[in-house]
Design a protein around this motif. Structure first.
Motif, PDB file in Angstrom:
ATOM      1  N   VAL A 167      -1.317   0.285   9.478  1.00 35.82           N
ATOM      2  CA  VAL A 167      -1.308  -1.020  10.127  1.00 35.82           C
ATOM      3  C   VAL A 167      -1.030  -2.091   9.086  1.00 35.82           C
ATOM      4  O   VAL A 167      -0.179  -2.960   9.251  1.00 35.82           O
ATOM      5  N   ASP A 168      -1.775  -2.042   7.984  1.00 37.28           N
ATOM      6  CA  ASP A 168      -1.551  -2.904   6.828  1.00 37.28           C
ATOM      7  C   ASP A 168      -2.129  -2.205   5.605  1.00 37.28           C
ATOM      8  O   ASP A 168      -2.460  -1.015   5.669  1.00 37.28           O
ATOM      9  N   ALA A 169      -2.266  -2.911   4.497  1.00 39.24           N
ATOM     10  CA  ALA A 169      -2.693  -2.282   3.251  1.00 39.24           C
ATOM     11  C   ALA A 169      -4.114  -1.753   3.309  1.00 39.24           C
ATOM     12  O   ALA A 169      -4.481  -0.857   2.540  1.00 39.24           O
ATOM     13  N   THR A 170      -4.937  -2.294   4.216  1.00 43.02           N
ATOM     14  CA  THR A 170      -6.346  -1.893   4.261  1.00 43.02           C
ATOM     15  C   THR A 170      -6.733  -1.201   5.570  1.00 43.02           C
ATOM     16  O   THR A 170      -7.910  -0.933   5.791  1.00 43.02           O
ATOM     17  N   LYS A 171      -5.747  -0.932   6.431  1.00 44.40           N
ATOM     18  CA  LYS A 171      -6.086  -0.267   7.698  1.00 44.40           C
ATOM     19  C   LYS A 171      -4.979   0.689   8.124  1.00 44.40           C
ATOM     20  O   LYS A 171      -3.800   0.355   8.071  1.00 44.40           O
ATOM     21  N   ALA A 172      -5.385   1.874   8.547  1.00 46.40           N
ATOM     22  CA  ALA A 172      -4.455   2.868   9.062  1.00 46.40           C
ATOM     23  C   ALA A 172      -5.134   3.619  10.207  1.00 46.40           C
ATOM     24  O   ALA A 172      -6.363   3.629  10.322  1.00 46.40           O
ATOM     25  N   TYR A 173      -4.322   4.228  11.051  1.00 41.52           N
ATOM     26  CA  TYR A 173      -4.826   5.038  12.159  1.00 41.52           C
ATOM     27  C   TYR A 173      -4.500   6.511  11.899  1.00 41.52           C
ATOM     28  O   TYR A 173      -3.444   6.839  11.355  1.00 41.52           O
ATOM     29  N   VAL A 174      -5.412   7.387  12.328  1.00 46.17           N
ATOM     30  CA  VAL A 174      -5.191   8.829  12.246  1.00 46.17           C
ATOM     31  C   VAL A 174      -5.477   9.441  13.609  1.00 46.17           C
ATOM     32  O   VAL A 174      -6.589   9.327  14.130  1.00 46.17           O
ATOM     33  N   THR A 175      -4.484  10.080  14.208  1.00 39.65           N
ATOM     34  CA  THR A 175      -4.703  10.779  15.474  1.00 39.65           C
ATOM     35  C   THR A 175      -5.331  12.133  15.194  1.00 39.65           C
ATOM     36  O   THR A 175      -5.168  12.703  14.109  1.00 39.65           O
ATOM     37  N   GLN A 176      -6.026  12.669  16.220  1.00 38.24           N
ATOM     38  CA  GLN A 176      -6.788  13.900  16.026  1.00 38.24           C
ATOM     39  C   GLN A 176      -6.644  14.825  17.234  1.00 38.24           C
ATOM     40  O   GLN A 176      -6.478  14.369  18.361  1.00 38.24           O
ATOM     41  N   LEU A 177      -6.751  16.120  16.972  1.00 31.15           N
ATOM     42  CA  LEU A 177      -6.643  17.116  18.039  1.00 31.15           C
ATOM     43  C   LEU A 177      -7.971  17.364  18.734  1.00 31.15           C
ATOM     44  O   LEU A 177      -8.054  17.404  19.949  1.00 31.15           O
ATOM     45  N   TRP A 178      -9.038  17.516  17.958  1.00 26.85           N
ATOM     46  CA  TRP A 178     -10.337  17.865  18.535  1.00 26.85           C
ATOM     47  C   TRP A 178     -11.265  16.655  18.666  1.00 26.85           C
ATOM     48  O   TRP A 178     -12.478  16.774  18.536  1.00 26.85           O
ATOM     49  N   ASP A 179     -10.704  15.507  18.897  1.00 29.42           N
ATOM     50  CA  ASP A 179     -11.500  14.297  19.076  1.00 29.42           C
ATOM     51  C   ASP A 179     -10.730  13.387  20.026  1.00 29.42           C
ATOM     52  O   ASP A 179      -9.515  13.200  19.850  1.00 29.42           O
ATOM     53  N   ASN A 180     -11.389  12.857  21.028  1.00 31.76           N
ATOM     54  CA  ASN A 180     -10.714  11.966  21.964  1.00 31.76           C
ATOM     55  C   ASN A 180     -10.592  10.550  21.425  1.00 31.76           C
ATOM     56  O   ASN A 180     -10.255   9.628  22.168  1.00 31.76           O
ATOM     57  N   ARG A 181     -10.840  10.372  20.141  1.00 30.08           N
ATOM     58  CA  ARG A 181     -10.721   9.072  19.507  1.00 30.08           C
ATOM     59  C   ARG A 181      -9.656   9.102  18.407  1.00 30.08           C
ATOM     60  O   ARG A 181      -9.416  10.138  17.799  1.00 30.08           O
ATOM     61  N   ILE A 182      -9.042   7.945  18.176  1.00 33.08           N
ATOM     62  CA  ILE A 182      -8.182   7.762  17.018  1.00 33.08           C
ATOM     63  C   ILE A 182      -9.037   7.170  15.907  1.00 33.08           C
ATOM     64  O   ILE A 182      -9.741   6.173  16.121  1.00 33.08           O
ATOM     65  N   ALA A 183      -9.004   7.776  14.745  1.00 35.38           N
ATOM     66  CA  ALA A 183      -9.820   7.287  13.634  1.00 35.38           C
ATOM     67  C   ALA A 183      -9.152   6.078  12.978  1.00 35.38           C
ATOM     68  O   ALA A 183      -7.934   6.053  12.788  1.00 35.38           O
ATOM     69  N   ILE A 184      -9.957   5.087  12.645  1.00 37.57           N
ATOM     70  CA  ILE A 184      -9.503   3.932  11.874  1.00 37.57           C
ATOM     71  C   ILE A 184      -9.992   4.138  10.443  1.00 37.57           C
ATOM     72  O   ILE A 184     -11.181   4.383  10.217  1.00 37.57           O
ATOM     73  N   VAL A 185      -9.081   4.081   9.480  1.00 35.81           N
ATOM     74  CA  VAL A 185      -9.463   4.348   8.090  1.00 35.81           C
ATOM     75  C   VAL A 185      -9.027   3.200   7.193  1.00 35.81           C
ATOM     76  O   VAL A 185      -8.074   2.477   7.491  1.00 35.81           O
ATOM     77  N   ASP A 186      -9.748   3.045   6.102  1.00 34.90           N
ATOM     78  CA  ASP A 186      -9.376   2.105   5.046  1.00 34.90           C
ATOM     79  C   ASP A 186      -8.736   2.924   3.926  1.00 34.90           C
ATOM     80  O   ASP A 186      -9.440   3.645   3.209  1.00 34.90           O
ATOM     81  N   PRO A 187      -7.419   2.857   3.761  1.00 30.94           N
ATOM     82  CA  PRO A 187      -6.763   3.693   2.744  1.00 30.94           C
ATOM     83  C   PRO A 187      -7.081   3.287   1.308  1.00 30.94           C
ATOM     84  O   PRO A 187      -6.790   4.043   0.384  1.00 30.94           O
ATOM     85  N   THR A 188      -7.688   2.124   1.125  1.00 31.03           N
ATOM     86  CA  THR A 188      -8.057   1.718  -0.244  1.00 31.03           C
ATOM     87  C   THR A 188      -9.373   2.345  -0.676  1.00 31.03           C
ATOM     88  O   THR A 188      -9.639   2.473  -1.875  1.00 31.03           O
ATOM     89  N   THR A 189     -10.206   2.722   0.295  1.00 28.35           N
ATOM     90  CA  THR A 189     -11.501   3.344  -0.018  1.00 28.35           C
ATOM     91  C   THR A 189     -11.593   4.775   0.484  1.00 28.35           C
ATOM     92  O   THR A 189     -12.588   5.452   0.240  1.00 28.35           O
ATOM     93  N   TYR A 190     -10.570   5.215   1.243  1.00 28.26           N
ATOM     94  CA  TYR A 190     -10.534   6.564   1.814  1.00 28.26           C
ATOM     95  C   TYR A 190     -11.685   6.793   2.803  1.00 28.26           C
ATOM     96  O   TYR A 190     -12.139   7.928   2.978  1.00 28.26           O
ATOM     97  N   ALA A 191     -12.142   5.736   3.451  1.00 29.33           N
ATOM     98  CA  ALA A 191     -13.297   5.822   4.350  1.00 29.33           C
ATOM     99  C   ALA A 191     -12.877   5.612   5.799  1.00 29.33           C
ATOM    100  O   ALA A 191     -11.977   4.812   6.095  1.00 29.33           O
TER     101      ALA A 191
END
Length: 356
Positions: free
Chosen positions: A125-149
């Protein structure tokens, strides 16, 4: 294309975490070219033999198992996809439930995202936010790529952790569009400012790939399988979508016994490519599907597809028999063969490193 592995995953769904032995050894030094192609080799489910290859088009040279050789540890179990963001490569390893961040020149790991449930694709999305789709979860994970969290989740209504999944993502403006795969039939529209689903559109069964063209329109490719065991539950089709109104502008149906996949588009955004036994190409202004393929399959298993953003050369992944080393075939824009080379087991997806 992905149905082969999906059927295995659905049968053995008790394993939500990988059982990898990382097998540390001695690292090797790399200095990769400025323009090149990463090939993500899935390997075999539960064998932990996924690998990453790197190809230099100008030198016509390939380096295999570069993640293991650079980091002295295995990549993991079922490598699914790769993207580039924040100047790093992000390798999504599905059954090991991890996303590795690697240096694009040395291939060394610089960080990893864990705590995911069978991740599939990642988009920034930007430098501090990304989305990760998942197979075994009905949610899309929101991650901070600068902290890997993992910083949050996007809830997807009408989908459970064992039925349906979110898959590929395409960004147009402030919105990200997601195809709901695994026998679903929806395209979702997510507002990246609020991290919420603001609209959805029903298309054909199982949209397996999605792209955006130069006119700002979406294209979704559906193989027509509804999970009932009847692969011809619905005619496969290619859909052209107005993302602003979330309506279907045009539908291009295939024959019932066909199974198109791997929709991709050139860098100019004016020519579509996909797999349907052979490699097919179509201008985004076309009013009907093409009559002849641009590359014939030669009786092999075409499993992955990409187009060089600079030359528009076509690269096709051949899974061979899903057990031995796969092969990549390179053709020019008109389908004339250029070269081929061996990679890892079950090459499934690609990621371009460009000079830009």
């Amino acid at each position: 294309m992905r149905n082969f592995f999906l059927s295995i995953l659905l049968t053995v769904c008790v394993a939500l975490t990988g059982c990898m032995s990382w097998d540390y050894g001695e690292p090797e030094h790399f200095d990769a070219s400025a323009h090149g192609l990463f090939i993500v080799n899935e390997g075999n489910y539960q064998y932990g033999n996924a690998t990453l290859s790197y190809y230099d088009p100008e030198a016509d040279s390939v380096s295999n198992e570069v993640f293991y050789r650079a980091n002295a540890m295995k990549l993991g179990d079922v490598a699914q996809s790769m993207t580039i963001g924040n100047g790093l490569g992000w390798v999504v390893v599905n059954h090991s439930n991890v996303v590795f961040a690697i240096d694009l020149t040395t291939f060394r790991e610089v960080g990893r995202i864990t705590g995911l449930a069978s991740p599939r694709y990642m988009t920034f999305v930007d430098a501090t936010k990304a989305y990760v789709t998942q197979l075994w979860d009905n949610r899309i994970a929101i991650v901070d790529p600068t902290t890997y969290a993992i910083t949050g989740h996007i809830e997807i209504e009408g989908m459970s952790s064992v039925s349906g999944s979110t898959e590929q993502m395409v960004r147009i403006g402030r919105y990200i569009y997601v195809n709901c795969w695994s026998y679903q039939r929806r395209i979702l529209k997510i507002d990246t400012d609020t991290d919420e689903v603001v609209a959805s559109l029903e298309v054909g069964y199982q949209p397996n790939s999605i792209v955006a063209d130069s006119y700002g329109r979406l294209w979704a490719l559906c193989d027509g399988s509804d999970g009932s065991g009847n692969v011809d539950a619905e005619r496969p089709a290619l859909y052209r979508i107005d993302p602003a109104t979330m309506t279907v502008e045009a539908t291009f149906p295939f024959y019932e016994d066909e199974s198109p996949s791997e929709l991709t588009i050139n860098a100019e955004g004016n020519r579509l490519y996909w797999l349907n036994d052979d490699v097919w190409a179509m201008d985004v202004a076309a009013t009907r599907l093409p009559l002849r393929p641009v590359v014939r399959s030669r009786g092999t298993i075409y499993y992955g597809l990409t187009v060089d953003p600079e030359s528009e050369d076509i690269y096709v992944a051949d899974a061979v028999d899903y057990q031995q080393a796969g092969r990549i075939y390179r053709f020019d824009r008109e389908g004339n063969p250029i070269t081929s080379f061996k990679v890892g087991i079950t090459p499934g997806s690609f990621c371009w490193k460009t000079n830009q």
